[in-house]
Enzyme design. Structure first.
Site, mmCIF file in Angstrom:
data_model
loop_
_atom_site.group_PDB
_atom_site.id
_atom_site.type_symbol
_atom_site.label_atom_id
_atom_site.label_comp_id
_atom_site.label_asym_id
_atom_site.label_seq_id
_atom_site.Cartn_x
_atom_site.Cartn_y
_atom_site.Cartn_z
ATOM 1 C CG HIS A 82 -46.092 -103.827 -80.938
ATOM 2 N ND1 HIS A 82 -45.181 -103.101 -79.926
ATOM 3 C CD2 HIS A 82 -45.640 -104.886 -81.217
ATOM 4 C CE1 HIS A 82 -44.231 -103.985 -79.692
ATOM 5 N NE2 HIS A 82 -44.573 -105.063 -80.461
ATOM 6 C CD GLU A 133 -46.748 -105.653 -77.634
ATOM 7 O OE1 GLU A 133 -47.179 -106.384 -78.733
ATOM 8 O OE2 GLU A 133 -45.392 -105.789 -77.244
#
Ligand SMILES: O=P(O)(O)OC[C@H]1O[C@H](O)[C@H](O)[C@@H](O)[C@@H]1O
EC number: 5.1.3.15
Length: 275
Positions: free
Chosen positions: A145, A250
């Site tokens: 992320h 991400e």
């Protein structure tokens, strides 16, 4: 909670307890990763910044009811198993998380997850899963992320994402996307990773006059996220203007599970390539 390092190529910060890189500043450049103000952080919550590892599910999973959101790996206590400098000056940090350290009814398997970072002129993060369960383990999903630091989100373009996207903020509609995507409001879009084994995405950051290049392997999707003006409001661990300075690109396993190995390599190039 945060440890600073420096080598011939860069400065960087990590949180050993979370096995998480928070900052990576190649020599002569602004930080490539964005991280929330340390005063707003707490180990009771996921650390917002750098590259949290979401695993073994993304958000609340397919069923929509898994907790904690984005899996347990980003709030677990990792073990630092190796920390040394290679001959070229690059640091190599290796962390492990095993089923003995953390458990979840949603992932009831014996496993060892290894995260390896090579931190120098370029940054490489790779994840390897060893499963010790006799039966096939429940498929694992999630994301690297990454929070990227940009000078001004309104002067930032992202290319190499492909088209169409699936727009989570518009009932998962398919949206035809231009070659270069600009963020102009709250964004939560999923793109299919290309069929090639490796995919390259570029973040063109005009304000910093640089291009951040991501090369990924082993992920089925790329998620593009900006909370826009929610920073400082519903995102309590941020300041109101923070949204201007980060974009999350991400590399993720959402439509297909992670295989046993996935990696992300990040380059930051000071040459202005903004068109
Ligand atoms: O606030 P967090 O749990 O870290 O999640 C931050 C964000 O992650 C992803 O990008 C999701 O697509 C978003 O829906 C979510 O808001």
């Amino acid at each position: 909670m945060i440890t600073d390092y420096q080598n011939d190529h860069c400065r960087f910060k990590v949180c050993h307890q979370r096995g998480q890189i928070l900052s990576w500043q190649p020599r002569g450049q602004a930080d490539v990763l964005w991280c929330a103000d340390e005063n707003l952080m707490s180990l009771d919550k996921p650390i917002r910044g750098g590259i949290p590892l979401c695993w073994p599910w993304f958000l609340k999973g397919d069923s929509g009811d898994l907790a904690p959101s984005h899996g347990f790996a980003r709030i677990a206590d990792w073990r630092l198993v190796s920390n040394r400098q290679l001959e070229a000056g690059t640091h190599r940090l290796v962390y492990q998380l095993t089923s003995a350290d953390t458990s979840s009814p949603h992932y009831p398997h014996d496993f060892c997850l290894t995260l390896e970072y090579l931190i120098g002129e370029i940054l490489t993060m790779s994840m390897t899963l060893q499963a010790f369960t006799a039966a096939a383990p429940t498929p694992a999903f999630g994301a690297f992320h990454s929070y990227f630091n940009v000078g001004d989100i309104e002067q930032t373009l992202i290319e190499g994402l492909g088209s169409p996207s699936i727009d989570n903020l518009a009932n998962r509609q398919r949206v035809q996307e231009p070659e270069q995507v600009m963020i102009t409001g709250p964004t939560e879009k999923r793109f299919a990773a290309s069929n090639e084994a490796r995919q390259t995405v570029r973040i063109l950051d005009k304000a910093h006059q640089r291009t951040i290049k991501l090369v990924q392997a082993g992920h089925s999707d790329v998620m593009l996220w900006s909370p826009w003006t929610e920073t400082g409001h519903s995102l309590k661990d941020t300041h109101p203007d923070d949204y201007k300075h980060f974009v999350c690109v991400e590399t993720a396993a959402i439509s297909s599970p992670f295989a046993n190995h996935a990696s992300l390599t990040i380059f930051s190039d000071k040459e202005p390539q903004y068109r």
